[in-house]
Design a protein around this motif. Structure first.
Motif, PDB file in Angstrom:
ATOM      1  N   GLN A 167       0.849  -1.192   0.000  1.00 34.88           N
ATOM      2  CA  GLN A 167       0.000   0.000   0.000  1.00 34.88           C
ATOM      3  C   GLN A 167       0.887   1.246   0.000  1.00 34.88           C
ATOM      4  OE1 GLN A 167      -3.479   0.775   0.451  1.00 34.88           O
ATOM      5  NE2 GLN A 167      -4.031  -1.305  -0.097  1.00 34.88           N
ATOM      6  N   PRO A 168       0.513   2.270  -0.752  1.00 34.84           N
ATOM      7  CA  PRO A 168       1.340   3.487  -0.750  1.00 34.84           C
ATOM      8  C   PRO A 168       1.242   4.198   0.586  1.00 34.84           C
ATOM      9  CG  PRO A 168      -0.698   3.866  -1.954  1.00 34.84           C
ATOM     10  CD  PRO A 168      -0.675   2.403  -1.624  1.00 34.84           C
ATOM     11  N   PRO A 169       2.231   5.014   0.907  1.00 40.21           N
ATOM     12  CA  PRO A 169       2.203   5.718   2.198  1.00 40.21           C
ATOM     13  C   PRO A 169       0.960   6.575   2.385  1.00 40.21           C
ATOM     14  CG  PRO A 169       4.368   5.901   1.171  1.00 40.21           C
ATOM     15  CD  PRO A 169       3.463   5.280   0.145  1.00 40.21           C
ATOM     16  N   ARG A 170       0.477   7.163   1.291  1.00 37.60           N
ATOM     17  CA  ARG A 170      -0.699   8.046   1.389  1.00 37.60           C
ATOM     18  C   ARG A 170      -1.764   7.551   0.419  1.00 37.60           C
ATOM     19  NH1 ARG A 170       1.282  14.059   0.539  1.00 37.60           N
ATOM     20  NH2 ARG A 170       2.001  13.097  -1.415  1.00 37.60           N
ATOM     21  N   ARG A 171      -2.386   6.438   0.796  1.00 34.34           N
ATOM     22  CA  ARG A 171      -3.465   5.890  -0.024  1.00 34.34           C
ATOM     23  C   ARG A 171      -4.583   6.931  -0.127  1.00 34.34           C
ATOM     24  NH1 ARG A 171      -6.545   4.180  -3.283  1.00 34.34           N
ATOM     25  NH2 ARG A 171      -7.642   2.163  -3.282  1.00 34.34           N
ATOM     26  N   HIS A 172      -5.173   7.041  -1.311  1.00 32.15           N
ATOM     27  CA  HIS A 172      -6.182   8.029  -1.635  1.00 32.15           C
ATOM     28  C   HIS A 172      -5.599   9.430  -1.780  1.00 32.15           C
ATOM     29  CE1 HIS A 172      -9.384   5.136  -1.401  1.00 32.15           C
ATOM     30  NE2 HIS A 172      -9.070   4.817  -0.169  1.00 32.15           N
ATOM     31  N   ARG A 173      -4.310   9.502  -2.113  1.00 36.49           N
ATOM     32  CA  ARG A 173      -3.729  10.721  -2.647  1.00 36.49           C
ATOM     33  C   ARG A 173      -3.358  10.433  -4.094  1.00 36.49           C
ATOM     34  NH1 ARG A 173      -1.938  14.792   0.659  1.00 36.49           N
ATOM     35  NH2 ARG A 173      -1.617  15.835  -1.359  1.00 36.49           N
ATOM     36  N   ALA A 174      -3.527  11.439  -4.954  1.00 40.21           N
ATOM     37  CA  ALA A 174      -3.490  11.189  -6.390  1.00 40.21           C
ATOM     38  C   ALA A 174      -2.157  10.610  -6.876  1.00 40.21           C
ATOM     39  CB  ALA A 174      -3.815  12.483  -7.143  1.00 40.21           C
ATOM     40  N   MET A 175      -1.019  11.189  -6.466  1.00 35.80           N
ATOM     41  CA  MET A 175       0.252  10.685  -6.977  1.00 35.80           C
ATOM     42  C   MET A 175       0.568   9.315  -6.400  1.00 35.80           C
ATOM     43  SD  MET A 175       2.706  10.916  -9.068  1.00 35.80           S
ATOM     44  CE  MET A 175       2.720  12.591  -9.710  1.00 35.80           C
ATOM     45  N   ASP A 176       0.299   9.099  -5.120  1.00 32.10           N
ATOM     46  CA  ASP A 176       0.561   7.783  -4.525  1.00 32.10           C
ATOM     47  C   ASP A 176      -0.272   6.705  -5.203  1.00 32.10           C
ATOM     48  OD1 ASP A 176       1.913   8.035  -1.327  1.00 32.10           O
ATOM     49  OD2 ASP A 176       1.539   9.778  -2.582  1.00 32.10           O
ATOM     50  N   ASP A 177      -1.551   6.992  -5.420  1.00 31.62           N
ATOM     51  CA  ASP A 177      -2.404   6.016  -6.090  1.00 31.62           C
ATOM     52  C   ASP A 177      -1.973   5.831  -7.550  1.00 31.62           C
ATOM     53  OD1 ASP A 177      -3.759   5.794  -3.737  1.00 31.62           O
ATOM     54  OD2 ASP A 177      -5.677   6.529  -4.493  1.00 31.62           O
ATOM     55  N   GLY A 178      -1.533   6.915  -8.192  1.00 33.67           N
ATOM     56  CA  GLY A 178      -1.040   6.789  -9.554  1.00 33.67           C
ATOM     57  C   GLY A 178       0.191   5.910  -9.640  1.00 33.67           C
ATOM     58  N   MET A 179       1.085   6.018  -8.672  1.00 33.43           N
ATOM     59  CA  MET A 179       2.313   5.219  -8.687  1.00 33.43           C
ATOM     60  C   MET A 179       2.023   3.734  -8.523  1.00 33.43           C
ATOM     61  SD  MET A 179       4.864   7.752  -6.543  1.00 33.43           S
ATOM     62  CE  MET A 179       6.265   6.639  -6.642  1.00 33.43           C
ATOM     63  N   VAL A 180       1.100   3.384  -7.628  1.00 39.24           N
ATOM     64  CA  VAL A 180       0.800   1.958  -7.464  1.00 39.24           C
ATOM     65  C   VAL A 180      -0.035   1.441  -8.635  1.00 39.24           C
ATOM     66  CG1 VAL A 180       1.091   1.864  -4.962  1.00 39.24           C
ATOM     67  CG2 VAL A 180      -1.158   2.437  -5.913  1.00 39.24           C
TER      68      VAL A 180
END
Length: 223
Positions: A167-180
């Protein structure tokens, strides 16, 4: 002996395409469609021997929502985005016009998980971002359903867990979700390549995208 089918990495159209993963975070006002409060876009291109990897293109911006769709405490609880983050942010029309202008040169395809969300926002602001609104979006959810038909769920969280993607460090943030989502796209294309289930960009588009509403013919009503 029958020749083996071609590999996706050998398809020139696929190799030349610049994929751009796009993700919105938004508000969900009662009686209105979602309005974006953050957008991120991340470029991905095929590299021989490595598959689709980040290309170096990246874009991220907060977006000030319209008055009828204010940020709520529930939005902040889910995304971590606060009113202070949005203070002074430009409106969606300005941000999406800017993204449209800096989008990599064609050939480009967008990528998103559960793409109707992104597609509907881009269509709503199509006059500001005509190129984005007319570009097909490859949906990793549709791609996963084609390649992994027996999974119990196809949410982003479920597919990250299935592929062992943290899971990204900040799930439901645009760049973090984009990266995963970009990493999920990589894993899905790798899975597709092994049995050669998808051997061309044409296959990928046919199986995992829909025609954007902005390029569909207008249906005239008879009076």
């Amino acid at each position: 002996m029958n020749p083996s089918p071609p590999r996706l990495a050998q398809d020139q159209d696929f190799v030349e395409t610049h994929f751009v993963v796009v993700d919105f975070e938004g508000t969900t006002p009662t009686g209105h469609p979602p309005e974006p409060i953050e957008v991120a876009a991340l470029g991905v291109q095929h590299v021989p021997g490595r598959g689709p990897v980040p290309s170096g293109f990246a874009f991220m911006s907060f977006i000030s929502p319209p008055a009828h769709a204010p940020l709520t405490s529930a939005d902040t609880a889910q995304t971590g985005i606060t009113q202070a983050d949005l203070s002074g942010a430009p409106p969606a029309r300005t941000v999406l016009r800017r993204l449209d202008e800096v989008l990599p040169e064609d050939p480009v395809l967008l990528v998103a998980h559960h793409a109707p969300v992104e597609a509907n926002i881009l269509y709503a602001y199509r006059t500001a971002c005509p190129r984005l609104a007319r570009t097909r979006i490859v949906d990793t959810r549709l791609l996963a359903k084609h390649l992994l038909p027996d999974l119990p769920a196809y949410s982003l969280d479920a597919l990250l867990a299935h592929h062992g993607i943290p899971q990204p460090p900040r799930r439901h943030r645009a760049m973090d979700d984009g990266m995963v989502t970009a990493e999920l796209f990589h894993r899905l294309l790798t899975a597709a390549a092994r049995p050669r289930a998808i051997t061309s960009l044409t296959d990928l588009v046919r199986l995992a995208s829909r025609t954007p509403r902005a390029v569909q013919p207008i249906q005239l009503e008879l009076s």
